[in-house]
Design a protein around this motif. Structure first.
Motif, PDB file in Angstrom:
ATOM      1  N   UNK A 127       0.811  -1.220   0.000  1.00 38.26           N
ATOM      2  CA  UNK A 127       0.000   0.000   0.000  1.00 38.26           C
ATOM      3  C   UNK A 127       0.841   1.265   0.000  1.00 38.26           C
ATOM      4  N   UNK A 128       2.133   1.134   0.283  1.00 35.84           N
ATOM      5  CA  UNK A 128       2.998   2.310   0.235  1.00 35.84           C
ATOM      6  C   UNK A 128       3.366   2.691  -1.201  1.00 35.84           C
ATOM      7  N   UNK A 129       3.068   1.817  -2.164  1.00 41.11           N
ATOM      8  CA  UNK A 129       3.317   2.140  -3.558  1.00 41.11           C
ATOM      9  C   UNK A 129       4.645   1.618  -4.063  1.00 41.11           C
ATOM     10  N   UNK A 130       4.828   1.640  -5.376  1.00 39.65           N
ATOM     11  CA  UNK A 130       6.039   1.054  -5.971  1.00 39.65           C
ATOM     12  C   UNK A 130       7.324   1.793  -5.631  1.00 39.65           C
ATOM     13  N   UNK A 131       7.224   3.051  -5.220  1.00 40.43           N
ATOM     14  CA  UNK A 131       8.436   3.813  -4.909  1.00 40.43           C
ATOM     15  C   UNK A 131       8.997   3.484  -3.538  1.00 40.43           C
ATOM     16  N   UNK A 132       8.262   2.746  -2.703  1.00 43.87           N
ATOM     17  CA  UNK A 132       8.707   2.435  -1.344  1.00 43.87           C
ATOM     18  C   UNK A 132       9.926   1.530  -1.394  1.00 43.87           C
ATOM     19  N   UNK A 133      11.003   1.948  -0.730  1.00 44.67           N
ATOM     20  CA  UNK A 133      12.265   1.193  -0.731  1.00 44.67           C
ATOM     21  C   UNK A 133      12.552   0.725   0.699  1.00 44.67           C
ATOM     22  N   UNK A 134      12.243  -0.514   0.969  1.00 49.37           N
ATOM     23  CA  UNK A 134      12.413  -1.033   2.319  1.00 49.37           C
ATOM     24  C   UNK A 134      13.874  -0.962   2.760  1.00 49.37           C
ATOM     25  N   UNK A 135      14.791  -1.134   1.829  1.00 52.78           N
ATOM     26  CA  UNK A 135      16.216  -1.102   2.178  1.00 52.78           C
ATOM     27  C   UNK A 135      16.653   0.271   2.677  1.00 52.78           C
ATOM     28  N   UNK A 136      15.905   1.307   2.319  1.00 56.18           N
ATOM     29  CA  UNK A 136      16.266   2.668   2.736  1.00 56.18           C
ATOM     30  C   UNK A 136      15.567   3.089   4.024  1.00 56.18           C
ATOM     31  N   UNK A 137      14.797   2.191   4.627  1.00 59.72           N
ATOM     32  CA  UNK A 137      13.989   2.544   5.793  1.00 59.72           C
ATOM     33  C   UNK A 137      14.477   1.854   7.068  1.00 59.72           C
ATOM     34  N   UNK A 138      15.734   1.432   7.086  1.00 61.22           N
ATOM     35  CA  UNK A 138      16.268   0.783   8.277  1.00 61.22           C
ATOM     36  C   UNK A 138      16.470   1.758   9.422  1.00 61.22           C
TER      37      UNK A 138
END
Length: 429
Positions: A127-138
Motif C-alpha cells: 500500500x505504500x506504492x512502488x516507490x517504497x524502498x524497504x532497504x532505505x527505511x532501516x
C-alpha cells in the motif's frame, strides 16, 4: 564585590586572584536549552562499553542527551549504535533495557528490524506504492559514532575526531585498560539514580578535592575502624587539565586497591592475589607504570558528563541532563576480565560500599549537590560561586596540595563557556 557584571557567565581576573561562576549557570532554563544544543548536540557523548554486548544480538538501550539509543552487536560482530525510533511513526522499537534479540518489532504498527538495523517486515507494504524502498527505511544511526579502547561514543553532529577530542584523557583510558593483560569488562547490571541538581554538579563534585574530608566523614570513620592508615590520607597528588575540558587528579589513598594494593581489612588470600597482580603489572609494564596502576587512584572526567573513578573500585558514571535542576545518573562497574572469584567479591564490595547509590559516599555527594542546588534559588541576591582557591599559589609557581585549589573546576568551566560560545546571559546571545 564591586563592579561585577551581573550578566557575566564567568568573572576571570587572575591578577586579583578571582574566578567566579554565576549561579544562573545552574538554574536558568534558557541556558540549559543552550547547553543541550551547543554541548550535548555537538560534542562526543559516552554510550557504553563494547564488553556489555559480547555476542551477536546482545543489546542495551540507553538515553543520551534525551535521545533513546540502541547499542547492539550485529551479525558481523560489530558494535553499532542506532536511534531507538521506528522509521515509520517514530515509536521506540526496543522497550527493554538489555537482552539478546535477532529482531526488534515495533509494537505500534508492526514494522520489524533486525540487529543489523535492516527493516525486514512492513505490514501492508504494497500500500505504500512502488516507490517504497524497504532497504532505505532501516534504523537510523546517529550522525557520528566511534570507539576508543571499547568505550563507545556518539555525536549528534558530524565529526570524525574522537581521539583528537579525547586529547590527554586517552592516555588515562590507556592506563585503565592496561590494568589486566586479559582486558577489562563491564559487569552486568546498572546502578540508576536521580539527583535534584544540575548535571554539571556531578563532574565538578568528582574533581573537587576540597569536599572529601568534610563531606565523607562516615567513610573515613569506616576506614579507621577497619584499620586503614589515615595519618596522611592523600599522598603523591597530581592534577591536570587534559584539554577540551577533560580533567584528572591522581593520588595514593589510604584504602587498598584490588588493582594492586593490599588492604589490612582483606583476607590474607585476597591480599596475596592482589600482590600477585601488582607483580604481574610491574613485570609486564615496567616498575614505573606498573606501580602507578597498582598503587594510585584516578578521578577522570571526560567533558561533558563521563566520569571514571578508578579508586578502591572502578566505576563508569554518566550524568544525563533532564532539566536545569535535575539529572539522572547511570553507573557501571569495570573490572579485569580475569578476576578470580575472591578478588571479584572484594572489588564488588568496595564498589558498593563507597560508590554505590546506597554506599557510604554517594549519598553524601547527592546531599551536597542538592543542598547547593537549593541554595542557588538565591542567585539574584547572591549570584556568585567562588572558585578562586589556589590562584595565588599557581601564579607563584608553588605546589598546591589536595584541597587547596579549584584549578580543575576553573578548567571545566572555561571549556563549558567556550563550548557555549557566549560570555553573557543576554537574550541576544
Amino acid at each position: 564585590m564591586p563592579n561585577l557584571d551581573p550578566q557575566a557567565l564567568i568573572i576571570d581576573t587572575p591578577q586579583v586572584h578571582r574566578y567566579l561562576v554565576n549561579k544562573r549557570a545552574f538554574v536558568d532554563p534558557g541556558l540549559f536549552a543552550r547547553e543541550m544544543e551547543a554541548v550535548y548536540g555537538g560534542l562526543w557523548l559516552y554510550v557504553g562499553h563494547e564488553t556489555e554486548i559480547p555476542q551477536p544480538g546482545d543489546f542495551v538501550s540507553r538515553t543520551v542527551a534525551g535521545r533513546p539509543l540502541l547499542f547492539v552487536r550485529g551479525s558481523d560482530g560489530a558494535a553499532r549504535v542506532f536511534l531507538n525510533t521506528c522509521t515509520h511513526n517514530g515509536a521506540k522499537v526496543c522497550r527493554e533495557d538489555f537482552g539478546n534479540r535477532r529482531h526488534f518489532p515495533c509494537a505500534y504498527h508492526g514494522w520489524v528490524f533486525d540487529h543489523d538495523g535492516r527493516l525486514l517486515e512492513v505490514p501492508g507494504e504494497a500500500a505504500f506504492g512502488p516507490q517504497f524502498d524497504k532497504a532505505a527505511e532501516g534504523l537510523i544511526a546517529p550522525p557520528s559514532q566511534a570507539s576508543y579502547r571499547g568505550f563507545t561514543f556518539v555525536s549528534f553532529a558530524r565529526r570524525d575526531d574522537l581521539v583528537t577530542y579525547l586529547a590527554g584523557a586517552a592516555q588515562y583510558l590507556d592506563i585503565l585498560c592496561q590494568t589486566s593483560a586479559a582486558g577489562m569488562r563491564v559487569l552486568p547490571g546498572t546502578h540508576v539514580y536521580s539527583t535534584r541538581a544540575n548535571w554539571k554538579m556531578l563532574p565538578v563534585n568528582v574533581i573537587d578535592g576540597n569536599h572529601f574530608m568534610p563531606t565523607h566523614v562516615t567513610y573515613l570513620q569506616y576506614l579507621r575502624e577497619r584499620g586503614s592508615e589515615l595519618n596522611e590520607p592523600i599522598r603523591d597528588f597530581h592534577e591536570a587539565h587534559l584539554g577540551n575540558g577533560h580533567t584528572v587528579f591522581e593520588y595514593e589513598a589510604p584504602w587498598g586497591r584490588p588493582q594492586g594494593k593490599p588492604d589490612p581489612a582483606w583476607s590474607d588470600a585476597v591480599n596475596a592475589q592482589i600482590a600477585a597482580r601488582r607483580q604481574e603489572l610491574i613485570e609486564r609494564l615496567g616498575p614505573e607504570l606498573g606501580d602507578r596502576i597498582a598503587r594510585k587512584n584516578r578521578n577522570l572526567v571526560i567533558f561533558p558528563n563521563l566520569i571514571i573513578n578508578d579508586i578502591m573500585g572502578t566505576t563508569i558514571r554518566v550524568a544525563e541532563p533532564i532539566s536545569a535542576d535535575y539529572m539522572e545518573v547511570s553507573a557501571w562497574q569495570l573490572c579485569p576480565a580475569d578476576d578470580p572469584p575472591e578478588l571479584a567479591h572484594v572489588r564488588n564490595e568496595q564498589f558498593l560500599t563507597f560508590l554505590g547509590p546506597g554506599g557510604l559516599a554517594t549519598p553524601d555527594d547527592i546531599e551536597g549537590m542538592e543542598a547547593s542546588q537549593r541554595g542557588y534559588a538565591c542567585y539574584r541576591e547572591a549570584p556568585w560561586i567562588n572558585y578562586s582557591k589556589g590562584i595565588a599559589a599557581e601564579l607563584a609557581g608553588g605546589f598546591t596540595r589536595p584541597g587547596e585549589s579549584d584549578f580543575m573546576m576553573r578548567a571545566f568551566f572555561n571549556a563549558w563557556r567556550d563550548y557555549l560560545g557566549m560570555q553573557q546571559f543576554t537574550e541576544a546571545a
